[in-house]
Design a protein around this motif. Sequence first.
Motif, PDB file in Angstrom:
ATOM      1  N   ALA A 104       0.843  -1.197   0.000  1.00  0.00           N
ATOM      2  CA  ALA A 104       0.000   0.000   0.000  1.00  0.00           C
ATOM      3  C   ALA A 104       0.879   1.249   0.000  1.00  0.00           C
ATOM      4  O   ALA A 104       2.021   1.206   0.467  1.00  0.00           O
ATOM      5  N   PRO A 105       0.374   2.364  -0.508  1.00  0.00           N
ATOM      6  CA  PRO A 105       1.171   3.603  -0.532  1.00  0.00           C
ATOM      7  C   PRO A 105       1.735   3.988   0.844  1.00  0.00           C
ATOM      8  O   PRO A 105       2.881   4.435   0.934  1.00  0.00           O
ATOM      9  N   SER A 106       0.965   3.802   1.889  1.00  0.00           N
ATOM     10  CA  SER A 106       1.479   4.138   3.225  1.00  0.00           C
ATOM     11  C   SER A 106       2.655   3.231   3.587  1.00  0.00           C
ATOM     12  O   SER A 106       3.630   3.682   4.193  1.00  0.00           O
ATOM     13  N   PHE A 107       2.585   1.961   3.218  1.00  0.00           N
ATOM     14  CA  PHE A 107       3.691   1.034   3.463  1.00  0.00           C
ATOM     15  C   PHE A 107       4.921   1.452   2.664  1.00  0.00           C
ATOM     16  O   PHE A 107       6.050   1.377   3.158  1.00  0.00           O
ATOM     17  N   GLN A 108       4.710   1.906   1.443  1.00  0.00           N
ATOM     18  CA  GLN A 108       5.828   2.358   0.609  1.00  0.00           C
ATOM     19  C   GLN A 108       6.550   3.536   1.256  1.00  0.00           C
ATOM     20  O   GLN A 108       7.780   3.584   1.274  1.00  0.00           O
ATOM     21  N   LEU A 109       5.784   4.486   1.778  1.00  0.00           N
ATOM     22  CA  LEU A 109       6.384   5.648   2.433  1.00  0.00           C
ATOM     23  C   LEU A 109       7.142   5.256   3.701  1.00  0.00           C
ATOM     24  O   LEU A 109       8.254   5.742   3.949  1.00  0.00           O
ATOM     25  N   VAL A 110       6.536   4.388   4.500  1.00  0.00           N
ATOM     26  CA  VAL A 110       7.199   3.929   5.729  1.00  0.00           C
ATOM     27  C   VAL A 110       8.470   3.160   5.372  1.00  0.00           C
ATOM     28  O   VAL A 110       9.518   3.355   5.995  1.00  0.00           O
ATOM     29  N   THR A 111       8.383   2.316   4.364  1.00  0.00           N
ATOM     30  CA  THR A 111       9.542   1.544   3.925  1.00  0.00           C
ATOM     31  C   THR A 111      10.680   2.472   3.511  1.00  0.00           C
ATOM     32  O   THR A 111      11.824   2.306   3.941  1.00  0.00           O
ATOM     33  N   ALA A 112      10.361   3.466   2.678  1.00  0.00           N
ATOM     34  CA  ALA A 112      11.390   4.409   2.219  1.00  0.00           C
ATOM     35  C   ALA A 112      11.991   5.173   3.397  1.00  0.00           C
ATOM     36  O   ALA A 112      13.218   5.341   3.471  1.00  0.00           O
TER      37      ALA A 112
END
Length: 141
Positions: A104-112
């Motif tokens: 999910a986009p939120s996961f992508q941001l947290v991952t980055a």
Amino acid sequence: MPSPSPAAADTPALRSVAPWIGGALDVLLIILFAGLGRRTHESGMDLAGLLMTALPFLIAWAVATALTRPRRTWTRVWPAGVVVWLVTVVGGLLLRVAMGDTAAPSFQLVTAGVLGAFLLGRRAVMALILRWRRGQMVRRS
């Protein structure tokens, strides 16, 4: 006891071992990232699940690390650290989705953000420690 020479901070032994230390720390930080995510989402902390969560990012990190010649770049934030970080994030997310998981986009941001702090932060801290250590060695001689 005699003080070490200025070159002692940059010995061949240190140069051959240091990239392995940096690499091991990167792997541990990626596994920590996976563990924090699993704990946050109450996914359980079994070793197999933890490693499966970390696996896509570890694979992407290994590719990125090989591309950046770690023997020379293990403490460099720019450009090698940024390349390792970006390839680990993008490659890890793509592999995660290819392996049937979600991103999910939120996961992508947290991952980055988290992997950026971990992978770039580790390099910055190690560079500062080495710079400080070299300065200490020069002052002692």
